[in-house]
Scaffold this active site. Structure first.
Site, PDB file in Angstrom:
ATOM      1  N   HIS A 208       0.440  -0.860  -0.228  1.00 36.90           N
ATOM      2  CA  HIS A 208       0.286   0.351   0.110  1.00 36.90           C
ATOM      3  C   HIS A 208       1.254   1.083   0.108  1.00 36.90           C
ATOM      4  O   HIS A 208       1.696   1.551   1.256  1.00 36.90           O
ATOM      5  CB  HIS A 208      -0.931  -0.328   1.228  1.00 36.90           C
ATOM      6  CG  HIS A 208      -1.557   1.192   1.979  1.00 36.90           C
ATOM      7  ND1 HIS A 208      -2.670   1.111   2.290  1.00 36.90           N
ATOM      8  CD2 HIS A 208      -1.594   2.768   0.554  1.00 36.90           C
ATOM      9  CE1 HIS A 208      -3.468   2.216   1.925  1.00 36.90           C
ATOM     10  NE2 HIS A 208      -3.223   3.271   1.070  1.00 36.90           N
ATOM     11  N   ASN A 290      -7.591  10.582  -1.016  1.00 41.93           N
ATOM     12  CA  ASN A 290      -7.963  10.897  -0.084  1.00 41.93           C
ATOM     13  C   ASN A 290      -7.532  12.953  -0.233  1.00 41.93           C
ATOM     14  O   ASN A 290      -6.888  13.327  -0.066  1.00 41.93           O
ATOM     15  CB  ASN A 290      -7.231  10.226   1.496  1.00 41.93           C
ATOM     16  CG  ASN A 290      -7.725   9.223   1.562  1.00 41.93           C
ATOM     17  OD1 ASN A 290      -8.880   8.702   1.731  1.00 41.93           O
ATOM     18  ND2 ASN A 290      -6.780   8.119   1.702  1.00 41.93           N
ATOM     19  N   ARG A 292      -7.836  15.536   1.945  1.00 45.12           N
ATOM     20  CA  ARG A 292      -7.612  15.865   3.503  1.00 45.12           C
ATOM     21  C   ARG A 292      -6.438  16.088   3.853  1.00 45.12           C
ATOM     22  O   ARG A 292      -5.468  14.924   2.788  1.00 45.12           O
ATOM     23  CB  ARG A 292      -8.533  15.808   4.638  1.00 45.12           C
ATOM     24  CG  ARG A 292      -8.135  13.795   4.210  1.00 45.12           C
ATOM     25  CD  ARG A 292      -8.730  13.260   5.338  1.00 45.12           C
ATOM     26  NE  ARG A 292      -9.061  11.776   4.488  1.00 45.12           N
ATOM     27  CZ  ARG A 292      -8.235  10.617   5.481  1.00 45.12           C
ATOM     28  NH1 ARG A 292      -6.433  11.598   5.920  1.00 45.12           N
ATOM     29  NH2 ARG A 292      -8.323   9.414   5.688  1.00 45.12           N
TER      30      ARG A 292
END
Length: 448
Positions: A208, A290, A292
């Site tokens: 990941h 994402n 943010r």
């Protein structure tokens, strides 16, 4: 530049934002629930407003109360931190309606990446590699079986509105599919009020790896290299590092370019993260974006000596970014310290901290909101601290982290410090030979 920023969050990230604001000469407003009255972010902000009862729904997710706090304190911007309302397009639109700047992307940008199916279609058009999967949502179990047969087992069922591992199931055989489909839909409905499901080919032995990006209001985009977040438990990240011990310089460049394509495809404004799965052959696939600041943004800050919160605030104020792509020149590792008992299936361990000693020294950074006498409430995420250690090499960073963890004393509650100490001693972790399945086989030894 903004004169006063309200931080619509709590804990270490609220404190982190307050510190940068004060360095920039910006006044701050903390909001807090009744359970967080004694939290450090309340003490260190210039003003503080109670926005409700202990539960998140009554406080940190209560948009009306947060907007009222912003109005009565004359805040001209709101920083959402991460979690809670950070990726809530409705809240960003509400800020715009009240002419208060939301420090983050627009509602349209959030929506384009918040729904997994829409995001995947956008990435395909942008030329970003994606995991083979179903076209659109699965109508029923019959279609799920057809799609699984077409792409071949194992497959991954995913909730289109998902996050944090909820509504996800790996299916290895057809006979497992129906139960997995029904349970994933039920979990997605309970968690997100949306039971839409889609299917992807399950990438075996994956890493990941995410790329930090920034885009401004003037059309510029840059990336700030990668973070390896492969050490996870139940899809929750535990240890992050940069650079990844798995990436080659060529792959780093390709993934950075892909992340910028992803950002440019939606004219992204703010800091954000493009997340990828990388298989054992070093082929990479877009997973999600994402929109943010991330928990682990600190890792990137340490390897490129750059304040991402400051950059995020400047972008929101209309300041252009440098447009430069960064390559890490040091190695950083972050361990998330949770108030959990790792020897009891990571059960949450709220309560009063009776004694605290925080590590220090060269190459050690601790972001936390705890102190001796602080009572950790049971209502929120269990992360109470992050340790980030830096070295000229990965081995140096690991050794510094081992030393820092041995100095970290948190008494009165259980924490995940022993887990991290044993991981750092693990031969596979030290050699960089691990995937997202690392904790599935990692055996935690009981302490004497």
């Amino acid at each position: 530049m903004f004169k006063k920023i309200l931080i619509a969050n709590r804990g270490e990230i609220a404190l982190r934002i307050i510190r940068t604001c004060h360095e920039m000469g910006i006044k701050t407003v903390a909001v807090y629930s009744t359970a967080d009255r004694e939290s450090l972010h309340v003490r260190f902000a210039d003003e503080a407003v109670c926005i409700g009862k202990a539960s998140s729904a009554d406080s940190y997710l209560n948009m009306a109360n947060i907007m009222a706090a912003a109005e009565i304190t004359n805040a001209d911007a709101i920083h959402p931190g991460y979690g809670f309302l950070a990726e809530n397009a409705k809240f960003a639109a509400l800020c715009a309606e009240y002419k208060i700047k939301f420090i983050g992307p627009s509602p349209e940008m959030m929506n384009s990446m918040g729904d997994k199916i829409t995001a995947k279609e956008t990435m395909i058009k942008a030329g970003v590699p994606v995991v083979p999967g179903s076209e659109g949502l699965l109508e029923d179990i019959k279609q799920a079986k057809r799609e699984a047969k077409k792409m071949g087992y194992p497959v991954m069922l995913k909730a289109t509105a998902g996050g944090g591992g909820k509504g996800m199931r790996v299916v290895h055989k057809e006979k497992e599919l129906q139960d997995a489909f029904e349970s994933a839909k039920a979990e997605a409905s309970a968690s997100f009020k949306n039971d839409g499901m889609y299917m992807e080919k399950f990438v075996e032995e994956p890493r990941h790896i995410e790329i930090q990006v920034a885009g401004d209001q003037h059309g510029k985009v840059c990336h700030m290299s990668e973070r390896d977040c492969s050490v996870q438990r139940r899809h929750q990240k535990l240890i992050e590092e940069s650079p990844s011990p798995f990436l080659t310089p060529e792959l780093r460049e390709k993934m950075g370019e892909a992340a910028m394509k992803a950002s440019q495809a939606i004219n992204y404004e703010s800091v954000g993260t493009v997340e990828f799965l990388v298989d054992k052959n070093r082929d990479f696939y877009f997973m999600e974006m994402n929109t943010r600041i991330q928990v682990e943004h600190t890792v990137t800050e340490e390897v490129i000596n750059f304040d991402l919160i400051r950059e995020q605030i400047k972008i929101a104020a209309g300041v252009p970014i440098s447009g430069r792509n960064y390559i890490p020149n040091r190695h950083a590792i972050e361990c998330r310290i949770n108030a959990e008992d790792p020897f009891n299936d990571f059960r949450p361990s709220p309560g009063k901290i009776t004694n605290l000693h925080t590590p220090g020294g060269h190459g050690v950074r601790v972001d936390s909101h705890i102190y001796t006498g602080y009572v950790i409430p049971p209502y929120y995420d269990s992360m109470i601290s992050k340790i980030i250690c830096v070295g000229q090499t990965r081995e140096e960073a690991i050794c510094t982290m081992q030393r820092a963890l041995s100095e970290y004393v948190i008494e009165g509650i259980k924490t995940t410090i022993p887990f991290h100490q044993q991981v750092l001693d693990n031969e596979d972790f030290r050699s960089g030979n691990f995937t997202t399945k690392f904790t599935d086989t990692f055996e935690l030894k009981k302490l004497d």
